[in-house]
Design a protein around this motif. Sequence first.
Motif, PDB file in Angstrom:
ATOM      1  N   ILE A  36       0.835  -1.210   0.000  1.00 37.54           N
ATOM      2  CA  ILE A  36       0.000   0.000   0.000  1.00 37.54           C
ATOM      3  C   ILE A  36       0.867   1.256   0.000  1.00 37.54           C
ATOM      4  N   HIS A  37       1.879   1.293   0.847  1.00 37.61           N
ATOM      5  CA  HIS A  37       2.758   2.474   0.899  1.00 37.61           C
ATOM      6  C   HIS A  37       3.565   2.630  -0.385  1.00 37.61           C
ATOM      7  N   ARG A  38       3.953   1.522  -0.987  1.00 35.88           N
ATOM      8  CA  ARG A  38       4.734   1.591  -2.237  1.00 35.88           C
ATOM      9  C   ARG A  38       3.883   2.191  -3.358  1.00 35.88           C
ATOM     10  N   LEU A  39       2.638   1.760  -3.468  1.00 33.20           N
ATOM     11  CA  LEU A  39       1.757   2.294  -4.500  1.00 33.20           C
ATOM     12  C   LEU A  39       1.392   3.751  -4.219  1.00 33.20           C
ATOM     13  N   HIS A  40       1.260   4.089  -2.938  1.00 32.44           N
ATOM     14  CA  HIS A  40       0.938   5.466  -2.579  1.00 32.44           C
ATOM     15  C   HIS A  40       2.090   6.405  -2.946  1.00 32.44           C
ATOM     16  N   GLU A  41       3.303   5.939  -2.783  1.00 34.52           N
ATOM     17  CA  GLU A  41       4.468   6.752  -3.170  1.00 34.52           C
ATOM     18  C   GLU A  41       4.522   6.973  -4.677  1.00 34.52           C
ATOM     19  N   ARG A  42       3.881   6.071  -5.431  1.00 37.86           N
ATOM     20  CA  ARG A  42       3.839   6.217  -6.890  1.00 37.86           C
ATOM     21  C   ARG A  42       2.676   7.104  -7.317  1.00 37.86           C
ATOM     22  N   LYS A  43       2.067   7.786  -6.349  1.00 41.59           N
ATOM     23  CA  LYS A  43       1.007   8.771  -6.588  1.00 41.59           C
ATOM     24  C   LYS A  43      -0.311   8.140  -7.068  1.00 41.59           C
ATOM     25  N   LEU A  44      -0.558   6.874  -6.753  1.00 40.92           N
ATOM     26  CA  LEU A  44      -1.837   6.271  -7.106  1.00 40.92           C
ATOM     27  C   LEU A  44      -2.912   6.738  -6.129  1.00 40.92           C
ATOM     28  N   ARG A  45      -4.131   6.889  -6.627  1.00 41.27           N
ATOM     29  CA  ARG A  45      -5.243   7.301  -5.768  1.00 41.27           C
ATOM     30  C   ARG A  45      -5.663   6.133  -4.870  1.00 41.27           C
ATOM     31  N   ILE A  46      -6.405   6.509  -3.805  1.00 42.72           N
ATOM     32  CA  ILE A  46      -6.845   5.488  -2.845  1.00 42.72           C
ATOM     33  C   ILE A  46      -7.670   4.407  -3.541  1.00 42.72           C
ATOM     34  N   SER A  47      -8.600   4.820  -4.394  1.00 43.93           N
ATOM     35  CA  SER A  47      -9.456   3.847  -5.087  1.00 43.93           C
ATOM     36  C   SER A  47      -8.637   2.946  -6.004  1.00 43.93           C
ATOM     37  N   GLN A  48      -7.588   3.490  -6.640  1.00 43.55           N
ATOM     38  CA  GLN A  48      -6.748   2.678  -7.514  1.00 43.55           C
ATOM     39  C   GLN A  48      -5.967   1.633  -6.699  1.00 43.55           C
ATOM     40  N   ILE A  49      -5.460   2.063  -5.539  1.00 44.12           N
ATOM     41  CA  ILE A  49      -4.730   1.115  -4.683  1.00 44.12           C
ATOM     42  C   ILE A  49      -5.654   0.007  -4.214  1.00 44.12           C
ATOM     43  N   ALA A  50      -6.843   0.383  -3.773  1.00 42.87           N
ATOM     44  CA  ALA A  50      -7.801  -0.615  -3.282  1.00 42.87           C
ATOM     45  C   ALA A  50      -8.183  -1.606  -4.377  1.00 42.87           C
ATOM     46  N   ARG A  51      -8.389  -1.075  -5.594  1.00 41.12           N
ATOM     47  CA  ARG A  51      -8.777  -1.940  -6.707  1.00 41.12           C
ATOM     48  C   ARG A  51      -7.642  -2.865  -7.110  1.00 41.12           C
ATOM     49  N   GLN A  52      -6.411  -2.357  -7.133  1.00 43.77           N
ATOM     50  CA  GLN A  52      -5.274  -3.171  -7.559  1.00 43.77           C
ATOM     51  C   GLN A  52      -4.942  -4.263  -6.550  1.00 43.77           C
ATOM     52  N   LEU A  53      -5.052  -3.943  -5.240  1.00 38.77           N
ATOM     53  CA  LEU A  53      -4.727  -4.930  -4.207  1.00 38.77           C
ATOM     54  C   LEU A  53      -5.952  -5.718  -3.737  1.00 38.77           C
ATOM     55  N   LYS A  54      -7.139  -5.368  -4.306  1.00 34.18           N
ATOM     56  CA  LYS A  54      -8.375  -6.070  -3.984  1.00 34.18           C
ATOM     57  C   LYS A  54      -8.691  -6.010  -2.485  1.00 34.18           C
ATOM     58  N   VAL A  55      -8.602  -4.801  -1.938  1.00 35.41           N
ATOM     59  CA  VAL A  55      -8.978  -4.559  -0.545  1.00 35.41           C
ATOM     60  C   VAL A  55      -9.921  -3.366  -0.512  1.00 35.41           C
ATOM     61  N   SER A  56     -10.496  -3.114   0.645  1.00 37.24           N
ATOM     62  CA  SER A  56     -11.412  -1.974   0.759  1.00 37.24           C
ATOM     63  C   SER A  56     -10.618  -0.676   0.924  1.00 37.24           C
ATOM     64  N   ARG A  57     -11.272   0.424   0.591  1.00 35.79           N
ATOM     65  CA  ARG A  57     -10.614   1.733   0.750  1.00 35.79           C
ATOM     66  C   ARG A  57     -10.350   2.040   2.223  1.00 35.79           C
ATOM     67  N   ASN A  58     -11.247   1.554   3.104  1.00 31.10           N
ATOM     68  CA  ASN A  58     -11.009   1.770   4.538  1.00 31.10           C
ATOM     69  C   ASN A  58      -9.710   1.108   4.979  1.00 31.10           C
ATOM     70  N   THR A  59      -9.426  -0.080   4.417  1.00 32.60           N
ATOM     71  CA  THR A  59      -8.169  -0.759   4.746  1.00 32.60           C
ATOM     72  C   THR A  59      -6.977   0.062   4.274  1.00 32.60           C
ATOM     73  N   VAL A  60      -7.091   0.649   3.076  1.00 36.53           N
ATOM     74  CA  VAL A  60      -5.990   1.485   2.551  1.00 36.53           C
ATOM     75  C   VAL A  60      -5.754   2.678   3.465  1.00 36.53           C
ATOM     76  N   TYR A  61      -6.828   3.378   3.852  1.00 40.10           N
ATOM     77  CA  TYR A  61      -6.687   4.525   4.760  1.00 40.10           C
ATOM     78  C   TYR A  61      -6.043   4.096   6.083  1.00 40.10           C
ATOM     79  N   LYS A  62      -6.504   2.956   6.615  1.00 37.20           N
ATOM     80  CA  LYS A  62      -5.982   2.481   7.899  1.00 37.20           C
ATOM     81  C   LYS A  62      -4.482   2.232   7.829  1.00 37.20           C
TER      82      LYS A  62
END
Length: 513
Positions: free
Chosen positions: A11-37
């Motif tokens: 999650i942190h690696r994708l966030h450093e690549r400037k991906l949006r929360i929804s994109q990270i959640a979709r790519q890792l197949k997790v909920s957006r709440n999990t990404v925020y957490k």
Amino acid sequence: MEEKLVLYIDIHRLHERKLRISQIARQLKVSRNTVYKYLNMTFEEAVEEFGTIERKKKLDPYRDWVVNWLQENPSMSGAQMLDWLQEKFPTIEVGESTVRRYVNEMREIYQIEKTAEPREYEAVVEQPPGKQMQVDWGQTIQKTTQKKEVKLYFIAFVLAHSRQKYMEWQDRPFTTRDTIRCHENAFRYFEGMPEEIVYDQDNLIAVSENAGDLILTKEFQQYVNERKFKIYLCRKADPESKGKIENVVKYVKKNFAIHRVFSTIEDWNEKAWKWLERTGNFKVHQTTKKRPFEVFLLEKQHLRKTSSTLSFSESNPTEIITRNVNKDNTIRFESNRYSVPIGTYTKCPQVKLQINGQQLIIVESTSGEILAKHTISLEKGRLIKNPNHARDRSRTIDTLKQHVLTLFPSTEESRQFTEEICHTYGRYRRDQLLLLQKVAEENPEWISTALKKCMREKLYSANAFRDIVDYLKRQQPEPILDILVDSTKSVSIPVETRDLKAYVQRMGGKVNE
């Protein structure tokens, strides 16, 4: 918890690549709440939370079942998972929130994505107790135990005030007579009937509706005239009028029926009624925040009592229903078992049922012969048995005993031996007599000797009799004659003699010619 540490790093690696929360959640197949957490946690906090030894959870013993059900049915909700666990393990004690958290955790670990299916609720005016009931029909397609598909049909009832529910299933489309029968079953289940019943514009009950003037089908009009309840037909595209039953139909499909495997319609109805007790009428309703069965205890006092029979149905019995006969010579009807005469299962494995008011008539399929008549029970899970349908066991055992005696010598000993065995073994005397019959038929030449030995040593058992016969057969290649065993008889047995010369020669002497 190594998987969660890996997820934290991804999650942190994708966030450093400037991906949006929804994109990270979709790519890792997790909920957006999990990404925020995970983004709000430092690496040290993640190591402290996820790097320690994993604590045992209450549902860990059932983990394989939970994961397997999720993998087979990815859309399964936490509420249905709880219901399935309670059905599979009746003694389990766990809260719905605990199950929901555990299911979400298993989805993260095993990457099982769920398609969101939000449930809609209608804001309608609450009805006073005993005022209204809503009715609707539904259908589903289920997998069978043979991996095939079958279409099932159901009718659902709900009391508008308490939300107490009832349903019945069929493996064929409903007719008007089926609908009337199910109404009667629902009234028995609710222990009364409401003032008003709300329906959709279904051709099973109504021919047409014109500006409030209802034209009902002939049979249903007769039924309404006798039961004297008001009818409210919803207009087309007017779901608000029957929002409660719409939600019940969806609830039945999404919580009870979905992913469930079908075997027989009797078994399916049994499970449906148990689901109502365990889940449908027990769980807290999300709108009223009360358990339906608890509110129903008050509402049923406002329901009108119904008579036990319908006068118009006496001369117009309902249609014939086909049922399979069980191996114990019973048939299932409305969660009860009804007896048929012994031997029906062998001679006629399928029968037809005719419901005439409160009487159940069981008819032979081909000849139309009436096999049995029973009064329909208002209870559940009972065996309704006609004493005349039971086997006359005493006569059967007496007949068997007389047959065994014909295989033994016609003596007082034979009679005493069989009587002692029947007295000693009582409940198992049939098995003992059958074993005696088998041994006597296979070894008639040894019966007399074995019987004498059993009586002499007081061995009153078919097993002992069989063992003695086996022993005698091993010791003697030929059967021992009765005359050698009975010392009370005097017999003349010829004795072989030799010439005196043979003995003289044997001793080495000379024989004078």
